[in-house]
Scaffold this active site. Structure first.
Site, PDB file in Angstrom:
ATOM      1  N   SER A 135     -10.933   0.483   3.809  1.00 24.03           N
ATOM      2  CA  SER A 135     -10.068   0.034   4.904  1.00 24.03           C
ATOM      3  C   SER A 135      -9.308   1.217   5.502  1.00 24.03           C
ATOM      4  O   SER A 135      -8.537   1.877   4.797  1.00 24.03           O
ATOM      5  CB  SER A 135      -9.072  -1.017   4.398  1.00 24.03           C
ATOM      6  OG  SER A 135      -9.751  -2.137   3.875  1.00 24.03           O
ATOM      7  N   ARG A 187       0.816  -1.212   0.000  1.00 28.59           N
ATOM      8  CA  ARG A 187       0.000   0.000   0.000  1.00 28.59           C
ATOM      9  C   ARG A 187       0.851   1.263   0.000  1.00 28.59           C
ATOM     10  O   ARG A 187       0.475   2.283   0.584  1.00 28.59           O
ATOM     11  CB  ARG A 187      -0.963   0.020   1.201  1.00 28.59           C
ATOM     12  CG  ARG A 187      -1.915  -1.143   1.242  1.00 28.59           C
ATOM     13  CD  ARG A 187      -2.845  -1.162   0.033  1.00 28.59           C
ATOM     14  NE  ARG A 187      -3.675  -2.352   0.071  1.00 28.59           N
ATOM     15  CZ  ARG A 187      -3.366  -3.516  -0.502  1.00 28.59           C
ATOM     16  NH1 ARG A 187      -2.233  -3.631  -1.178  1.00 28.59           N
ATOM     17  NH2 ARG A 187      -4.163  -4.552  -0.421  1.00 28.59           N
ATOM     18  N   GLU A 190      -4.133   3.551   6.851  1.00 24.65           N
ATOM     19  CA  GLU A 190      -4.018   3.523   5.398  1.00 24.65           C
ATOM     20  C   GLU A 190      -4.531   4.817   4.799  1.00 24.65           C
ATOM     21  O   GLU A 190      -4.091   5.269   3.743  1.00 24.65           O
ATOM     22  CB  GLU A 190      -4.808   2.325   4.840  1.00 24.65           C
ATOM     23  CG  GLU A 190      -4.602   2.084   3.366  1.00 24.65           C
ATOM     24  CD  GLU A 190      -5.207   0.772   2.896  1.00 24.65           C
ATOM     25  OE1 GLU A 190      -5.634   0.711   1.737  1.00 24.65           O
ATOM     26  OE2 GLU A 190      -5.245  -0.185   3.684  1.00 24.65           O
TER      27      GLU A 190
END
Length: 336
Positions: free
Chosen positions: A237, A164, A332
Site C-alpha cells: 500500500s 501506521r 505510507e
C-alpha cells in the site's frame, strides 16, 4: 564489522530501484550497530537504517552509510499460563515470526500474515491488517540510542502508536535503532475474523477458525489483492487510508452516495483504494511505472522505473484525489 563501498540497493528494496549506497554495513548484533554509528561519525556521513526495504522508495544514490539491521533469533522471554512473551531480533523476516508463532500454537499475529518486511520495522510503522495492529500484542522493544550508544527499552505506551505510525516515525525519528522486539502472544485464543473477507474466505475453504486457517485465509486474500514484490516491484500500500470527520464524510456521501466509510475512534476511515479507483487510476501505466491493475493502492515498477518516476506518479494521484474529493492522500511509503 565488514564495510562495503558503492553497493547497489536493488536487492534490498522491494521496488527494485537500482540506487547505490556509498558505504554498506550489515549489523548482526547490537555491538555492530554501535560500531556503525561511531564509524559513520568518523566519515562525517549520515547513517541510514535499512530493514526489509518493503516500505521505502529510493529516488537517488545515498551519500551515506547504509546500515542493514540483520539481528536474528526468536526466543521466549517470559511465559505464563495464558501468555508467552516472544522475543525476536529486528532482522527476522516478519513472516518467519508469524510462522513460528502459528507452529507453536500462539495467537495474536495470524491476521498479520504475509506482510513484507522485518520484525524491527513492525512497531516502527505499527503494521496492521484485517482488524489487527501490532500494538495490540506489542509488549516492549530495545533500541540503541544514536547519541549515547546505550540500549534503551520502550514499552507500549512509550511507543505512542497511531495509525501506521509510532514515536519512531515522528518525535524520535532517526534517534534510535531498534534491535529486539518482544510480543505478548496468547495461549488462549480470541480470533478476529470480522474484518474484510476473512470469514467469507474461511467458509469458502471449509475451515473452522483457528490460528493456521486464519493465516491461510489472510494470505489467500492478500495474494489475490496484492502483487508479489518478487514478480513485480512494489511496496504494498503506497497511501494511507484517510480519516475524515463525520461531518466531512456526510458531505461527501451526498456527492458520492457509494463512498464507503468505516467509523473509528478518530472519525470515519475512507479506503484510499476506492478513491483512486473512482478517479480512474487503476491499471494506468506511465512508462515503467504504474498503478496495479487489481489493487489501485499499489504503485508498481514494471522493471526499469526510477524512484522519481514512481514518486511523480504518486504526486499526480494525490493532486487528482485532492481536486476530485477534497481529500489529501498521505504516503505510507518512505521516500528517500
Amino acid at each position: 564489522m565488514k564495510i562495503l563501498e558503492n553497493v547497489s540497493l536493488k536487492e534490498y528494496n522491494t521496488f527494485g530501484i537500482d540506487k547505490k549506497a556509498h558505504f554498506f554495513i550489515q549489523a548482526k548484533e547490537i555491538q555492530d550497530i554501535r560500531e556503525a554509528i561511531t564509524w559513520s561519525r568518523t566519515q562525517k556521513l549520515p547513517l541510514f537504517v535499512l530493514g526489509g526495504g518493503s516500505n521505502v522508495l529510493f529516488t537517488h544514490d545515498l551519500e551515506a552509510v547504509v546500515l542493514k539491521v540483520n539481528i536474528q533469533g526468536i526466543s521466549i522471554s517470559r511465559e505464563s499460563g495464558e501468555h508467552v512473551w516472544l522475543k525476536a531480533g529486528a532482522g527476522v523476516v516478519w513472516q518467519d515470526l508469524v510462522d513460528h508463532a502459528i507452529k507453536k500454537g500462539w495467537s495474536g499475529i495470524e491476521n498479520l500474515s504475509w506482510i513484507p518486511g522485518t520484525v524491527g520495522a513492525s512497531p516502527m510503522q505499527n503494521i496492521g491488517a484485517y482488524g489487527v495492529e501490532i500494538r495490540e500484542v506489542f509488549d516492549h522493544l530495545t533500541a540503541v540510542n544514536r547519541e549515547t550508544l546505550q540500549t534503551e527499552t520502550f514499552d507500549n505506551e512509550a511507543c505512542c502508536f497511531g495509525y501506521r505510525e509510532s514515536i519512531f516515525k515522528n518525535h524520535l525519528k532517526d534517534k534510535y535503532i531498534i534491535s529486539y522486539v518482544v510480543l505478548k502472544l496468547n495461549k488462549q485464543h480470541h480470533f478476529n475474523t470480522s474484518y474484510g473477507d476473512v470469514q467469507k474466505t474461511l467458509e469458502e475453504l471449509g475451515y473452522a477458525p483457528d490460528i493456521q486457517s486464519i493465516s491461510e485465509a489472510v494470505i489467500r486474500i492478500r495474494q489475490k489483492k496484492l502483487p508479489d514484490p518478487k514478480a513485480i516491484g512494489n511496496a504494498g500500500s503506497f497511501f494511507k487510508n484517510p480519516t475524515l470527520s463525520q461531518e466531512t464524510f456526510d458531505r461527501l456521501k451526498r456527492r458520492f452516495p457509494d463512498i464507503p466509510g468505516y467509523t473509528t475512534a478518530n472519525g470515519v476511515k475512507i479506503p484510499a483504494a476506492w478513491l483512486i479507483d473512482q478517479a480512474g487510476w487503476k491499471g494506468k501505466r506511465f512508462g515503467q511505472a504504474g498503478v496495479h491493475h487489481r489493487q489501485p493502492l499499489v504503485l508498481v515498477n514494471f522493471g526499469a522505473a526510477e524512484g522519481k518516476d514512481i514518486l511523480d506518479l504518486s504526486k499526480m494521484i494525490q493532486e487528482d484525489i485532492s481536486q476530485k474529493f477534497g481529500i489529501h492522500l498521505e504516503r505510507e511509503v518512505n521516500v528517500i
